[in-house]
Design an enzyme around this catalytic site. Structure first.
Site, PDB file in Angstrom:
ATOM      1  N   CYS A 179     -55.129  42.868 -30.482  1.00 46.58           N
ATOM      2  CA  CYS A 179     -55.851  43.177 -31.713  1.00 46.58           C
ATOM      3  C   CYS A 179     -55.844  41.999 -32.681  1.00 46.58           C
ATOM      4  CB  CYS A 179     -55.260  44.411 -32.392  1.00 46.58           C
ATOM      5  SG  CYS A 179     -55.448  45.867 -31.367  1.00 46.58           S
ATOM      6  N   ALA A 217     -54.827  55.207 -31.744  1.00 50.12           N
ATOM      7  CA  ALA A 217     -53.667  55.014 -32.615  1.00 50.12           C
ATOM      8  C   ALA A 217     -54.015  54.211 -33.858  1.00 50.12           C
ATOM      9  CB  ALA A 217     -52.542  54.336 -31.848  1.00 50.12           C
TER      10      ALA A 217
HETATM   11  N1  PMP Z   1     -49.917  50.363 -32.303  1.00 45.99           N
HETATM   12  C1  PMP Z   1     -49.439  49.596 -31.311  1.00 45.99           C
HETATM   13  C2  PMP Z   1     -47.979  49.267 -31.299  1.00 45.99           C
HETATM   14  C3  PMP Z   1     -50.297  49.123 -30.315  1.00 45.99           C
HETATM   15  O1  PMP Z   1     -49.809  48.361 -29.322  1.00 45.99           O
HETATM   16  C4  PMP Z   1     -51.663  49.469 -30.366  1.00 45.99           C
HETATM   17  C5  PMP Z   1     -52.628  48.976 -29.304  1.00 45.99           C
HETATM   18  N2  PMP Z   1     -52.840  47.586 -29.322  1.00 45.99           N
HETATM   19  C6  PMP Z   1     -52.118  50.274 -31.421  1.00 45.99           C
HETATM   20  C7  PMP Z   1     -51.216  50.706 -32.368  1.00 45.99           C
HETATM   21  C8  PMP Z   1     -53.575  50.677 -31.535  1.00 45.99           C
HETATM   22  O2  PMP Z   1     -53.907  51.626 -30.564  1.00 45.99           O
HETATM   23  P1  PMP Z   1     -55.437  51.970 -30.211  1.00 45.99           P
HETATM   24  O3  PMP Z   1     -55.882  50.922 -29.250  1.00 45.99           O
HETATM   25  O4  PMP Z   1     -55.378  53.338 -29.626  1.00 45.99           O
HETATM   26  O5  PMP Z   1     -56.211  51.962 -31.489  1.00 45.99           O
END
Ligand code: PMP
Length: 382
Positions: free
Chosen positions: A327, A74
């Site tokens: 993150c 994502a």
């Molecule tokens: N958007 C949201 C709301 C998330 O919680 C996350 C995951 N922490 C992401 C985007 C990113 O997803 P990915 O780990 O697949 O890069």
């Protein structure tokens, strides 16, 4: 398999892979190694499976197969959609809107467009529940607004945004395209994509594998690809497709949607159990809203023990939670979502995010509560 005594309460960050997904992964990986764009049979065989997966996903979201693009997750989907739509539509205007509580991949993309490419960004404020009010968005729209991006469910406190109303307001009052980061909504609440022009999804949040995501982009939305390369993904995402994980996304999604009602029922009872006992503790306050919140997320603050101390204590007892979005967990900055809600310093300092999953049990919740209470007694000074 993790040792039985470990208690994993960080399902917002990532989830265990579903046994059926794992089984299929094991079956596909050794046999489908050719490049899916090769024109020999070994390649076309895999390509057919990818296209079948794409069609299944498209049908689940009520769009056509060409509107589904596989990505590495994502984070990539959010970057690609936001930058791709902004660049392709910049000749119509350079005003873009997001909220002050988005995931780092969304606000980072907006900051990049603002700082490096002269876009003008409005970061919408939220109310005390971390929610964007439709009239706040309506007032921010301008004739030169080209893109609005709002998350479906907040990943720190679980607030469900009124996406249906927000998308409708954008359609009725502007020429802008509407993007929703649906990562924490998929498989957890029904996802309504009416008036939504683009959306992002991640497999590892719904018991799939990491490094696997989907970007949904309606065919009529002008777009420039973030990753230039070959003709892969209808020219919207260059690079040799990660065939196996793309194929697995359809199964992951099917399992998540088939199990959704049961998962919600189970997790809702666990969350209520947490709330019932935590409500009796004087030093605990709830940061997640009591209404309009994901059943899978409970954010609390312990007013007498800093997050780091409590997380270490829980960790020593093999209980895993987060303090904020994973993150952003290494920045040492207070959570930007909680800050945007104007919480006081004590609440910012003592926040904990409990991320529930359908594999959690009542016994695990009770053990977590026991250890948390012990931690408060050990470290707490009100
Ligand atoms: N958007 C949201 C709301 C998330 O919680 C996350 C995951 N922490 C992401 C985007 C990113 O997803 P990915 O780990 O697949 O890069």
């Amino acid at each position: 398999m993790q040792p039985a005594e470990e208690i994993y309460l960080d399902h917002v960050s990532s989830t265990p892979v579903h046994p059926e997904v794992l089984k299929t992964l094991g079956e596909l990986l050794p046999i489908h190694y050719a490049n899916s764009d090769a024109i020999h049979s070994a390649g076309t065989r895999i390509n057919q499976l990818i296209q079948r997966s794409r069609s299944v996903i498209a049908a689940a979201f009520g769009v056509s197969a060409e509107e589904i693009v596989f990505t590495s997750g994502a984070t990539e989907a959010n970057n690609a959609i936001i930058k791709g739509i902004a660049f392709a539509n910049a000749h119509k205007g350079k005003h873009i809107i997001t909220s002050s509580v988005e995931h780092a991949s969304v606000y980072g993309s907006f900051e990049f467009l603002e700082n490096e490419f002269g876009f003008e960004v409005t970061y919408l404020p939220v109310d005390q529940d971390g929610r964007i009010l439709p009239e706040v968005l309506k007032n921010a729209l301008r004739p030169d607004t080209i893109l609005v991006s709002i998350m479906y469910v907040n990943n720190e406190i679980g607030t469900i945004m009124p996406i249906h109303d927000l998308a409708k307001i954008v359609k009725e009052n502007s020429r802008a395209y509407f993007h929703a980061d649906c990562v924490q909504a998929l498989g957890k609440i029904p996802v309504d994509l009416e008036n939504v022009d683009a959306a992002s999804f991640s497999a590892h949040k719904i018991n799939g594998v990491k490094g696997s995501g989907v970007m949904l982009k309606r065919a009529n939305v002008p777009f420039l690809p973030l990753i230039s390369g070959g003709q892969q993904e209808m020219g919207m995402r260059g690079g040799t497709p990660n065939a196996i994980v793309n194929i697995l996304f359809a199964k992951t999604l099917r399992l998540a949607l088939e199990g959704e009602a049961e998962h919600i029922h189970h997790v809702r009872a666990l969350k209520q159990r947490l709330i019932d006992r935590l409500s009796t503790l004087e030093s605990i306050v709830f940061n997640s809203p009591s209404e309009g919140c994901s059943d899978f997320i409970l954010n609390i603050s312990c007013l007498c023990v800093p997050s780091e101390v409590m997380m270490n204590w829980l960790n020593q007892h093999s209980i895993f939670v987060s303090a904020q979005s994973t993150c952003s967990s290494k920045t040492k900055q207070p959570s930007h979502t909680l800050s945007a809600m104007h919480l006081n310093q004590k609440r910012l300092d003592g926040s904990l995010r409990i991320g529930l999953g359908y594999t959690n049990t009542t016994a695990e919740i009770d053990r977590f509560l026991d250890v948390l209470e012990e931690g408060i007694t050990t470290y707490g000074k009100l």
